[in-house]
Design a protein around this motif. Sequence first.
Motif, mmCIF file in Angstrom:
data_model
loop_
_atom_site.group_PDB
_atom_site.id
_atom_site.type_symbol
_atom_site.label_atom_id
_atom_site.label_comp_id
_atom_site.label_asym_id
_atom_site.label_seq_id
_atom_site.Cartn_x
_atom_site.Cartn_y
_atom_site.Cartn_z
ATOM 1 N N ILE A 1 11.611 15.401 47.333
ATOM 2 C CA ILE A 1 10.927 16.452 46.577
ATOM 3 C C ILE A 1 9.771 16.971 47.416
ATOM 4 N N TYR A 2 9.645 18.267 47.484
ATOM 5 C CA TYR A 2 8.506 18.867 48.183
ATOM 6 C C TYR A 2 7.709 19.649 47.133
ATOM 7 N N PRO A 3 6.657 19.019 46.596
ATOM 8 C CA PRO A 3 5.926 19.653 45.500
ATOM 9 C C PRO A 3 4.742 20.475 46.000
ATOM 10 N N GLY A 4 4.357 21.459 45.218
ATOM 11 C CA GLY A 4 3.171 22.237 45.576
ATOM 12 C C GLY A 4 3.003 23.406 44.644
ATOM 13 N N SER A 5 2.012 24.231 44.987
ATOM 14 C CA SER A 5 1.769 25.438 44.190
ATOM 15 C C SER A 5 2.595 26.600 44.730
ATOM 16 N N PHE A 6 2.732 26.661 46.052
ATOM 17 C CA PHE A 6 3.506 27.732 46.705
ATOM 18 C C PHE A 6 3.083 29.107 46.180
ATOM 19 N N ASP A 7 1.769 29.346 46.243
ATOM 20 C CA ASP A 7 1.208 30.586 45.663
ATOM 21 C C ASP A 7 0.596 31.472 46.739
ATOM 22 N N ILE B 1 4.551 30.948 49.006
ATOM 23 C CA ILE B 1 5.083 30.144 50.105
ATOM 24 C C ILE B 1 4.735 30.824 51.432
ATOM 25 N N THR B 2 4.420 30.006 52.442
ATOM 26 C CA THR B 2 4.094 30.548 53.775
ATOM 27 C C THR B 2 5.092 30.003 54.802
ATOM 28 N N ASN B 3 4.973 30.518 56.026
ATOM 29 C CA ASN B 3 5.851 30.010 57.094
ATOM 30 C C ASN B 3 5.571 28.535 57.394
ATOM 31 N N GLY B 4 4.375 28.071 57.071
ATOM 32 C CA GLY B 4 4.049 26.647 57.262
ATOM 33 C C GLY B 4 4.884 25.783 56.327
ATOM 34 N N HIS B 5 4.966 26.180 55.051
ATOM 35 C CA HIS B 5 5.812 25.446 54.091
ATOM 36 C C HIS B 5 7.275 25.476 54.553
ATOM 37 N N ARG C 1 -4.240 24.851 34.434
ATOM 38 C CA ARG C 1 -5.668 24.822 34.788
ATOM 39 C C ARG C 1 -5.953 25.499 36.118
ATOM 40 N N LYS C 2 -4.897 25.746 36.900
ATOM 41 C CA LYS C 2 -5.116 26.342 38.218
ATOM 42 C C LYS C 2 -4.785 27.833 38.145
ATOM 43 N N ALA C 3 -5.764 28.662 38.459
ATOM 44 C CA ALA C 3 -5.514 30.106 38.442
ATOM 45 C C ALA C 3 -4.684 30.463 39.666
ATOM 46 N N ILE D 1 7.786 14.660 49.951
ATOM 47 C CA ILE D 1 7.283 15.166 51.235
ATOM 48 C C ILE D 1 5.989 15.923 50.986
ATOM 49 N N ARG D 2 4.999 15.676 51.817
ATOM 50 C CA ARG D 2 3.773 16.462 51.791
ATOM 51 C C ARG D 2 3.455 16.881 53.220
ATOM 52 N N GLY D 3 2.815 18.014 53.347
ATOM 53 C CA GLY D 3 2.421 18.481 54.675
ATOM 54 C C GLY D 3 0.983 18.078 54.953
ATOM 55 N N LEU D 4 0.723 17.664 56.175
ATOM 56 C CA LEU D 4 -0.654 17.343 56.579
ATOM 57 C C LEU D 4 -1.040 18.283 57.697
ATOM 58 N N ARG D 5 -1.993 19.148 57.419
ATOM 59 C CA ARG D 5 -2.385 20.109 58.450
ATOM 60 C C ARG D 5 -3.519 19.608 59.301
ATOM 61 N N ALA D 6 -4.515 19.050 58.649
ATOM 62 C CA ALA D 6 -5.724 18.665 59.382
ATOM 63 C C ALA D 6 -6.296 17.436 58.720
ATOM 64 N N ALA E 1 -7.666 13.751 50.195
ATOM 65 C CA ALA E 1 -7.046 14.048 48.897
ATOM 66 C C ALA E 1 -5.590 13.576 48.880
ATOM 67 N N GLU E 2 -4.893 13.781 50.007
ATOM 68 C CA GLU E 2 -3.475 13.392 50.075
ATOM 69 C C GLU E 2 -3.311 11.877 49.978
ATOM 70 N N PHE E 3 -4.216 11.165 50.637
ATOM 71 C CA PHE E 3 -4.183 9.717 50.667
ATOM 72 C C PHE E 3 -4.354 9.177 49.244
ATOM 73 N N ARG F 1 1.080 25.983 65.463
ATOM 74 C CA ARG F 1 0.695 27.349 65.091
ATOM 75 C C ARG F 1 0.576 27.561 63.582
ATOM 76 N N TYR F 2 1.006 26.587 62.801
ATOM 77 C CA TYR F 2 0.876 26.729 61.350
ATOM 78 C C TYR F 2 -0.246 25.867 60.777
ATOM 79 N N THR F 3 -0.947 25.146 61.641
ATOM 80 C CA THR F 3 -1.937 24.201 61.093
ATOM 81 C C THR F 3 -3.114 24.919 60.440
HETATM 82 P P1 ADP Z 1 -0.979 22.211 46.669
HETATM 83 O O1 ADP Z 1 -1.451 23.071 45.552
HETATM 84 O O2 ADP Z 1 -0.281 20.969 46.259
HETATM 85 O O3 ADP Z 1 -1.969 22.022 47.797
HETATM 86 P P2 ADP Z 1 0.429 23.998 48.416
HETATM 87 O O4 ADP Z 1 1.430 24.962 47.944
HETATM 88 O O5 ADP Z 1 -0.847 24.558 48.955
HETATM 89 O O6 ADP Z 1 0.219 23.037 47.227
HETATM 90 O O7 ADP Z 1 1.052 23.040 49.490
HETATM 91 C C1 ADP Z 1 2.168 22.239 49.236
HETATM 92 C C2 ADP Z 1 2.327 21.240 50.359
HETATM 93 O O8 ADP Z 1 2.509 21.933 51.579
HETATM 94 C C3 ADP Z 1 1.103 20.360 50.584
HETATM 95 O O9 ADP Z 1 1.558 19.098 51.003
HETATM 96 C C4 ADP Z 1 0.363 21.051 51.685
HETATM 97 O O10 ADP Z 1 -0.428 20.149 52.441
HETATM 98 C C5 ADP Z 1 1.524 21.563 52.502
HETATM 99 N N1 ADP Z 1 1.185 22.735 53.296
HETATM 100 C C6 ADP Z 1 0.512 23.837 52.917
HETATM 101 N N2 ADP Z 1 0.378 24.714 53.931
HETATM 102 C C7 ADP Z 1 0.996 24.140 54.994
HETATM 103 C C8 ADP Z 1 1.179 24.509 56.357
HETATM 104 N N3 ADP Z 1 0.682 25.634 56.858
HETATM 105 N N4 ADP Z 1 1.861 23.682 57.143
HETATM 106 C C9 ADP Z 1 2.328 22.528 56.652
HETATM 107 N N5 ADP Z 1 2.180 22.087 55.411
HETATM 108 C C10 ADP Z 1 1.522 22.877 54.576
#
Ligand code: ADP
Length: 172
Positions: free
Chosen positions: A14-20, A22-26, A49-51, A95-100, A106-108, A131-133
């Motif tokens: 599962i790749y959860p998030g807000s995707f508000d 979605i970007t090329n990083g996601h 609760r999240k706008a 799955i979660r993404g870690l950029r920096a 928060a992720e931990f 390039r997506y960090t």
């Molecule tokens: P959230 O509201 O949970 O932060 P996001 O939609 O912003 O949801 O992100 C969903 C997941 O994608 C998170 O794990 C976030 O760290 C990761 N993510 C966001 N932007 C990028 C990116 N540019 N590259 C890699 N992972 C990303």
Amino acid sequence: MAEHRRSGHAKRAIYPGSFDPITNGHIDIINRGIAFFPKIIVAVLRNPRKATLFTVEERLDILREIFRKQPAVAVHAFDGLLADFAKSQGARVVIRGLRAVSDFEAEFQMALMNHELNPSLEILFMMPRARYTFLSSSIVKEVASRGGSVRALVPASVAARLREKFRRLGRS
Ligand code: ADP
């Protein structure tokens, strides 16, 4: 769970998030993830609760359109606890993404809590290409709201939706 394992559901991630939005990083994370998982469920959190700029339905629409030719990617909305949603989907990996380093704390905390709530859940962190960090949904919205080009940061369909949204809101 044994049944899930037999049916192959245990290999779902599962790749959860807000995707508000979605970007090329996601997308980078999802495309690299499907090299390891036969199914990735992109899960949009319904969080009153999240706008957000886009409604949940708009975000589901955008995601389904982007992944319509990739049967390995499913798109769902969920509310409540991620640990419960993962269980309901028979998925054992999140799955979660870690950029920096700034993402880390928060992720931990969230990973430990999710593991506590559902001990059979593994949280897998993936790093995007360099390039997506710097890329986040917020920065994309900021640039688009001021009339800047986000063509290199999001799929063309998302850039068009952003233009339309901000035109309606009278902000660009
Ligand atoms: P959230 O509201 O949970 O932060 P996001 O939609 O912003 O949801 O992100 C969903 C997941 O994608 C998170 O794990 C976030 O760290 C990761 N993510 C966001 N932007 C990028 C990116 N540019 N590259 C890699 N992972 C990303």
